[in-house]
Design a protein around this motif. Structure first.
Motif: not given
Length: 402
Positions: A316, A361, A365, A368-369
């Motif tokens: 991330a 941030a 994310e 990560v997805e």
């Protein structure tokens, strides 16, 4: 049991080579008996023969090349001799059904010919475009050695019954200049094992008293652009002093980039750790504000999938990269992209992200997805198993014809 597979890799030891190890685990998990031939490691993977998680690994001593192409010819010749010796010994114990060749170099088909004559099918797992690797490391123009490497690549394509590419760009090379039928090609993307990349609590002390930590993780060869990153950090140091950078990894450009960092006055701003443990990798990446992917545009990098980018996303972390074709395919909006090889813009983008925690941030994310979804190993292993089913079906058909 589907059969016996022999995986041959020269570039790294196993299981240190994460892609190869994931492939081995996938195959054993689906009933294949798997053996590996690879070089010995230095600080790990030091047993000459060992069974790990059901995979029997045969290792041989190999001194990594230094200097120019002549050093690589010596390294590859030694590797080919040991590989042929070990393959002969394995075949005597029990014939293999599939020989899985992982380049570089594109000489390993010579060792596989013995097994192919005996009825084994050959899978060419093309990790690198070796002719482009040569141009990116040693030459800017095509010369006789370049064309020799093209000939070896062609011979490997002709020996293979199936070609595994790491991305669509590599697949286009196989079906284009390699003239491999598209039905004989499969894309098995390198993808991090996301269960290994668990974020830890940040450790501010790793930033040496500064607010932000910047991280680089990976090999440090001439084509990997660590010198670009160091020059970008010298530019960044002139703009702000709230960061420290750590470079994890080693390679034949390591001493040169350390010297460059010192010459640019970055001794107190940059740490070169060498190779570190997996646990330390997680500690550093968990603390990082921004991760660096400074691979410059060259004939190889533009079409290659960078493992470092995938691993940054698994943790991330937002990424700054040069604008390369496959970097965009991998990272999408999890990265920002500087004009190719423009260190000033690279530094500017790092600075912009340091000032924007909300964007960092959000980018993390997104990463990560991506690695948990469309770019996950779960999807890659479906393609790997499809490639093996294809060659197994082809082998069964040939046996019936006989």
């Amino acid at each position: 049991m589907p059969g016996r597979a022999l995986v041959i890799v020269e570039n790294l030891s196993v299981p240190f080579d994460r892609r190869v190890w994931q492939e081995c685990q996938t195959l054993t998990g689906h009933g294949w008996e798997v053996e590996v031939i690879c070089p010995l490691g230095t600080k790990r993977d030091t047993e000459t023969e060992v069974v790990i998680d059901g995979v029997r690994i045969h290792r041989y001593p190999l001194e990594a090349a230094t200097g120019g192409p002549q050093g690589y010819l010596k390294e590859y010749g030694t590797a080919l001799r040991h590989t042929s010796r070990l393959l002969k010994r394995i075949q005597k114990r029990a014939p293999v059904d599939v020989v899985h060749l992982c380049n570089p170099p594109d000489l390993l088909f010579l060792a596989a010919l013995r097994a192919k004559v005996g009825g084994a099918r050959v899978v060419f797992d093309q990790h690198d475009l070796v002719p482009e690797l040569y141009l990116s490391r040693f030459r800017s123009k095509r010369d006789s050695l370049y064309w020799a490497m093209r000939a070896l690549e062609w011979a490997t394509y002709r020996t293979a019954d199936t070609v595994i590419a790491t991305n669509e760009s590599y697949r286009a090379v196989a079906t284009g200049r390699g003239r491999v039928p598209v039905e004989d090609t499969f894309v098995v993307r390198s993808a991090p094992a996301v269960e290994r990349f668990r974020r830890r609590a940040a450790e501010p002390a790793l930033a040496h008293g500064r607010e932000h930590l910047l991280c680089y993780l990976g090999v440090m060869g001439p084509q990997d652009g660590v010198d670009y990153a160091v020059r970008a950090l010298a530019d960044l140091a002139a703009r702000r002093d709230d960061w420290h950078a750590v470079f994890m990894g080693t390679g034949d450009a390591f001493d040169d980039v350390v010297a460059l960092s010192r010459s640019l006055g970055l001794d107190d701003r940059v740490t070169f750790t060498g190779r570190v443990s997996d646990e330390d990798v997680l500690r550093y990446l968990s603390t990082a504000s921004v991760c660096l992917a400074p691979d410059p545009r060259n004939p190889l990098n533009d079409v290659s999938t960078m493992n470092k980018i995938m691993e940054y996303m698994a943790m991330a972390r937002p990424v700054v990269s040069f604008d390369l074709v496959e970097a965009r395919v991998s990272a999408g909006d999890a990265a920002v992209y500087a004009r190719p090889n423009d260190v000033s813009e690279f530094a500017s983008l790092v600075s912009d992200l340091l000032d924007d925690p909300e964007r960092r941030a959000a980018m993390g994310e997104i990463g990560v997805e991506r690695v948990s979804g469309p770019l996950s190993w779960a999807n890659s292993e479906k393609e790997l198993l499809a490639a093996y089913e294809w060659v197994a079906r082809d082998r069964r058909a040939r046996v019936r014809d006989v």
